[in-house]
Design a protein around this motif. Structure first.
Motif, PDB file in Angstrom:
ATOM      1  N   SER A 143       0.824  -1.217   0.000  1.00 16.18           N
ATOM      2  CA  SER A 143       0.000   0.000   0.000  1.00 16.18           C
ATOM      3  C   SER A 143       0.857   1.266   0.000  1.00 16.18           C
ATOM      4  CB  SER A 143      -0.917   0.028   1.225  1.00 16.18           C
ATOM      5  OG  SER A 143      -1.789  -1.072   1.215  1.00 16.18           O
ATOM      6  N   PHE A 144       2.004   1.189   0.667  1.00 19.95           N
ATOM      7  CA  PHE A 144       2.881   2.369   0.767  1.00 19.95           C
ATOM      8  C   PHE A 144       4.306   2.028   0.308  1.00 19.95           C
ATOM      9  CE2 PHE A 144      -0.337   2.544   4.163  1.00 19.95           C
ATOM     10  CZ  PHE A 144      -1.012   3.704   3.777  1.00 19.95           C
ATOM     11  N   PRO A 145       4.449   1.714  -0.991  1.00 16.17           N
ATOM     12  CA  PRO A 145       5.777   1.308  -1.496  1.00 16.17           C
ATOM     13  C   PRO A 145       6.810   2.438  -1.434  1.00 16.17           C
ATOM     14  CG  PRO A 145       4.224   1.613  -3.313  1.00 16.17           C
ATOM     15  CD  PRO A 145       3.432   1.718  -2.050  1.00 16.17           C
ATOM     16  N   GLY A 146       6.328   3.699  -1.351  1.00 10.05           N
ATOM     17  CA  GLY A 146       7.253   4.842  -1.325  1.00 10.05           C
ATOM     18  C   GLY A 146       7.933   5.032   0.017  1.00 10.05           C
ATOM     19  N   LEU A 147       7.353   4.466   1.085  1.00 11.23           N
ATOM     20  CA  LEU A 147       7.937   4.632   2.422  1.00 11.23           C
ATOM     21  C   LEU A 147       9.155   3.717   2.601  1.00 11.23           C
ATOM     22  CD1 LEU A 147       4.752   4.772   4.699  1.00 11.23           C
ATOM     23  CD2 LEU A 147       6.189   6.677   4.009  1.00 11.23           C
ATOM     24  N   PRO A 148      10.190   4.197   3.311  1.00 12.47           N
ATOM     25  CA  PRO A 148      11.393   3.370   3.518  1.00 12.47           C
ATOM     26  C   PRO A 148      11.197   2.351   4.644  1.00 12.47           C
ATOM     27  CG  PRO A 148      11.685   5.494   4.561  1.00 12.47           C
ATOM     28  CD  PRO A 148      10.334   5.545   3.891  1.00 12.47           C
ATOM     29  N   VAL A 149      10.125   1.576   4.549  1.00 11.47           N
ATOM     30  CA  VAL A 149       9.816   0.561   5.572  1.00 11.47           C
ATOM     31  C   VAL A 149       9.682  -0.789   4.874  1.00 11.47           C
ATOM     32  CG1 VAL A 149       8.243  -0.125   7.421  1.00 11.47           C
ATOM     33  CG2 VAL A 149       8.533   2.308   6.893  1.00 11.47           C
ATOM     34  N   SER A 150      10.464  -1.781   5.322  1.00 18.20           N
ATOM     35  CA  SER A 150      10.422  -3.101   4.687  1.00 18.20           C
ATOM     36  C   SER A 150       9.188  -3.880   5.138  1.00 18.20           C
ATOM     37  CB  SER A 150      11.684  -3.893   5.038  1.00 18.20           C
ATOM     38  OG  SER A 150      11.683  -4.200   6.425  1.00 18.20           O
ATOM     39  N   GLN A 151       8.909  -5.000   4.443  1.00 20.08           N
ATOM     40  CA  GLN A 151       7.761  -5.840   4.810  1.00 20.08           C
ATOM     41  C   GLN A 151       7.951  -6.424   6.212  1.00 20.08           C
ATOM     42  OE1 GLN A 151       6.322  -8.539   1.775  1.00 20.08           O
ATOM     43  NE2 GLN A 151       5.578  -9.980   3.313  1.00 20.08           N
ATOM     44  N   LYS A 152       9.200  -6.802   6.543  1.00 17.89           N
ATOM     45  CA  LYS A 152       9.479  -7.346   7.883  1.00 17.89           C
ATOM     46  C   LYS A 152       9.207  -6.306   8.964  1.00 17.89           C
ATOM     47  CE  LYS A 152      12.920 -10.784   6.456  1.00 17.89           C
ATOM     48  NZ  LYS A 152      14.330 -11.212   6.546  1.00 17.89           N
ATOM     49  N   SER A 153       9.569  -5.049   8.672  1.00 21.85           N
ATOM     50  CA  SER A 153       9.335  -3.966   9.641  1.00 21.85           C
ATOM     51  C   SER A 153       7.846  -3.740   9.852  1.00 21.85           C
ATOM     52  CB  SER A 153       9.989  -2.666   9.155  1.00 21.85           C
ATOM     53  OG  SER A 153      11.378  -2.842   9.006  1.00 21.85           O
ATOM     54  N   TRP A 154       7.053  -3.814   8.756  1.00 22.19           N
ATOM     55  CA  TRP A 154       5.599  -3.672   8.885  1.00 22.19           C
ATOM     56  C   TRP A 154       5.037  -4.807   9.751  1.00 22.19           C
ATOM     57  CZ3 TRP A 154       3.265   0.619   8.436  1.00 22.19           C
ATOM     58  CH2 TRP A 154       3.545   1.536   7.418  1.00 22.19           C
ATOM     59  N   SER A 155       5.595  -6.018   9.581  1.00 23.90           N
ATOM     60  CA  SER A 155       5.147  -7.167  10.396  1.00 23.90           C
ATOM     61  C   SER A 155       5.440  -6.931  11.879  1.00 23.90           C
ATOM     62  CB  SER A 155       5.831  -8.463   9.934  1.00 23.90           C
ATOM     63  OG  SER A 155       5.423  -8.801   8.636  1.00 23.90           O
ATOM     64  N   ILE A 156       6.608  -6.325  12.174  1.00 22.64           N
ATOM     65  CA  ILE A 156       6.973  -6.026  13.563  1.00 22.64           C
ATOM     66  C   ILE A 156       6.014  -4.984  14.145  1.00 22.64           C
ATOM     67  CG2 ILE A 156       8.763  -4.971  15.029  1.00 22.64           C
ATOM     68  CD1 ILE A 156      10.832  -6.253  13.057  1.00 22.64           C
ATOM     69  N   ILE A 157       5.669  -3.966  13.342  1.00 23.93           N
ATOM     70  CA  ILE A 157       4.719  -2.929  13.796  1.00 23.93           C
ATOM     71  C   ILE A 157       3.356  -3.568  14.086  1.00 23.93           C
ATOM     72  CG2 ILE A 157       3.438  -0.862  13.076  1.00 23.93           C
ATOM     73  CD1 ILE A 157       6.000  -0.128  11.395  1.00 23.93           C
ATOM     74  N   ALA A 158       2.922  -4.466  13.176  1.00 25.28           N
ATOM     75  CA  ALA A 158       1.628  -5.155  13.369  1.00 25.28           C
ATOM     76  C   ALA A 158       1.636  -5.964  14.660  1.00 25.28           C
ATOM     77  CB  ALA A 158       1.348  -6.067  12.179  1.00 25.28           C
ATOM     78  N   THR A 159       2.755  -6.635  14.943  1.00 21.64           N
ATOM     79  CA  THR A 159       2.854  -7.461  16.160  1.00 21.64           C
ATOM     80  C   THR A 159       2.826  -6.594  17.415  1.00 21.64           C
ATOM     81  OG1 THR A 159       4.215  -9.007  14.894  1.00 21.64           O
ATOM     82  CG2 THR A 159       4.172  -9.313  17.263  1.00 21.64           C
ATOM     83  N   ALA A 160       3.445  -5.416  17.347  1.00 16.82           N
ATOM     84  CA  ALA A 160       3.410  -4.496  18.488  1.00 16.82           C
ATOM     85  C   ALA A 160       1.962  -4.097  18.804  1.00 16.82           C
ATOM     86  CB  ALA A 160       4.237  -3.246  18.181  1.00 16.82           C
ATOM     87  N   VAL A 161       1.153  -3.917  17.749  1.00 16.40           N
ATOM     88  CA  VAL A 161      -0.269  -3.588  17.929  1.00 16.40           C
ATOM     89  C   VAL A 161      -1.011  -4.768  18.554  1.00 16.40           C
ATOM     90  CG1 VAL A 161      -2.410  -3.002  16.692  1.00 16.40           C
ATOM     91  CG2 VAL A 161      -0.252  -1.947  16.008  1.00 16.40           C
ATOM     92  N   LEU A 162      -0.567  -5.992  18.255  1.00 15.80           N
ATOM     93  CA  LEU A 162      -1.266  -7.202  18.705  1.00 15.80           C
ATOM     94  C   LEU A 162      -0.873  -7.658  20.117  1.00 15.80           C
ATOM     95  CD1 LEU A 162      -1.047  -9.250  15.392  1.00 15.80           C
ATOM     96  CD2 LEU A 162      -3.122  -8.304  16.396  1.00 15.80           C
ATOM     97  N   LEU A 163       0.199  -7.103  20.690  1.00 10.39           N
ATOM     98  CA  LEU A 163       0.660  -7.537  22.024  1.00 10.39           C
ATOM     99  C   LEU A 163      -0.418  -7.475  23.117  1.00 10.39           C
ATOM    100  CD1 LEU A 163       4.373  -6.444  22.609  1.00 10.39           C
ATOM    101  CD2 LEU A 163       3.390  -8.730  22.844  1.00 10.39           C
ATOM    102  N   PRO A 164      -1.328  -6.461  23.105  1.00 11.90           N
ATOM    103  CA  PRO A 164      -2.385  -6.443  24.140  1.00 11.90           C
ATOM    104  C   PRO A 164      -3.279  -7.683  24.138  1.00 11.90           C
ATOM    105  CG  PRO A 164      -2.234  -4.298  23.077  1.00 11.90           C
ATOM    106  CD  PRO A 164      -1.338  -5.222  22.310  1.00 11.90           C
TER     107      PRO A 164
END
Length: 435
Positions: A143-164
């Motif tokens: 969705s945001f290919p222009g951002l300097p964020v890799s797919q693995k980094s997005w997965s880490i962000i998603a997991t941080a949201v899921l910790l609760p």
């Protein structure tokens, strides 16, 4: 199968089943329905137009057929929880899928069936959690290919949201997530269908065919069948319902609604793109709409995560950490019912494990197909029909015996063909990487 009475005597005998305790808040038929809808309106829906591409009208028929079969096996699985007592009343004598399996293997192997079901459940549930993390990372990256964020980094962000999710206490809280998830799903459906309707003049009716692509159709069967799997959660949901007698009605309306929505979604999307239909239909959308739909899809994936996660935690706690002589480890809960600190650590570790698997396991879709063909078909088709025949043989009518045997045979064929195709794909993918 007989309908369980709304106030059966043994309701307190582990009324929560695998994924809930008897002292936890009860849920209404609507809340149970949202959980089932969440399970059977999952991310696989996005692959249904691709199933029509390879299956034509037979693919549409299979969407209806799978809904009928999965609704039936869900009901017979719950029927196995009940037996008639000396007074002729139908009472709940078992509290979980595992208890049903153990009853079928008794007296010779009293715990074998339960262990097999536990392993299959944990594999299925944890793999589902991992898939949601993978999908979240993948969609955000695309969705945001222009951002300097890799797919693995997005997965880490998603997991941080899921910790609760580690703090979830009961199915009541999970039901709220399921409701939000279902709303996100409807928004996705409406956006995609609205775009398809705007191109209705160009619909390619002549492309919907009666013959099937023999090599690709087994993939379509897998997509359709595994989009209806909810049997793992049913003993728990039924045990947690305020009125268990409403279970059959709830199963009927959730599966009818799913069947209608899936059929319309698949047909309309296929008519719009015809031979250009991609494996995930959102990839066909133009860029601006695709980004919006993908964000809703990420929200859906994150909101879908708590149900399989909570179920996996409950299976692990029940099989390894219960109080008693057979437990491998001490209980996760204190005397006041509060979660112990090390029990919370265990849950957090499970969230982190799903992240690590999502990052480091390559060819995940093929692995999911492999485990899905084994555990999915087994838990949804093979075992419910086998258990129904084993436990209620004397009370079954001839047409019920016929249905159970037919489902077992068809489920076995689907399971073997799906397993072989996934294994071939996995071997081929590793060979390509090696070269």
């Amino acid at each position: 199968p007989p309908l369980p009475p709304s106030g059966s005597k043994d309701q307190n005998l582990g009324a929560g089943g695998e994924f809930g305790g008897h002292d936890k808040p009860k849920i209404t038929a609507w809340e149970a329905g949202w959980n089932v809808t969440n399970a059977i309106q999952g991310m696989f829906v996005l692959g249904l137009p691709y199933a029509i591409l390879h299956g034509g009208y037979l693919g549409l028929f299979l969407i209806i057929f799978a809904a009928v079969v999965c609704c039936y096996t869900g009901k017979i699985l719950i029927a196995c929880l009940y037996e008639e007592n000396e007074d002729g009343e139908v009472v709940r004598v078992r509290d979980s899928y595992v208890a049903i399996a153990n009853a079928c293997c008794a007296p010779r192997f009293p715990t074998l069936g339960g262990r097999v079901v536990n392993v299959a459940q944990i594999i299925e549930l944890v793999m589902t959690c991992i898939l949601y993390v993978v999908v979240s990372g993948n969609l955000m990256y695309n969705s945001f290919p222009g951002l300097p964020v890799s797919q693995k980094s997005w997965s880490i962000i998603a997991t941080a949201v899921l910790l609760p999710c580690a703090f979830l206490k009961n199915l009541k809280a999970v039901s709220k997530f399921s409701l939000l998830c279902t709303l996100a799903h409807f928004v996705i459906n409406i956006l995609v269908i609205a775009y398809c309707l705007s191109r209705a003049r160009d619909w390619a009716w002549e492309k919907v065919k009666f013959y099937i692509d023999v090599k690709k159709f087994p993939i379509s069967i897998g997509i359709i069948v595994f989009s209806y799997t909810s049997q793992i959660f049913l003993p728990s949901l039924e045990g947690n319902m305020q009125q268990p007698s409403e279970f059959h009605c709830m199963m009927n309306w959730t599966h009818i609604a799913a069947c209608v929505l899936k059929g319309l979604f698949a047909l309309v999307a296929y008519l719009t793109w015809a031979d250009e239909t991609k494996e995930v239909i959102t990839d066909n959308l133009p860029g601006s709409i695709r980004a919006v739909v993908n964000i809703f899809l990420v929200a859906k994936a994150l909101l879908s995560y708590p149900l399989p996660f909570f179920a996996a935690v409950e299976v692990l706690e029940k099989s390894l950490f219960q109080e008693g002589s057979r437990a491998f480890f001490p209980a996760c809960y204190g005397g006041d019912g509060r979660l112990k600190s090390w029990g919370l650590t265990l849950r957090c570790a499970l969230v982190v494990f799903t992240l690590l698997m999502a990052i480091y396991v390559p060819h995940f879709a093929l692995l999911m197909g492999l485990t899905g063909s084994l555990t999915g078909a087994g838990l949804c088709f093979l075992l419910p029909s086998l258990f129904h025949l084993r436990l209620l043989w004397r009370k079954l009518l001839w047409h019920q015996v016929f249905f159970d045997v037919a489902i077992f045979v068809i489920g076995g064929i689907c399971s073997v063909s799906g397993f072989v195709h996934s294994l071939e794909g996995l071997i081929e993918a590793y060979r390509t990487n090696a070269e």
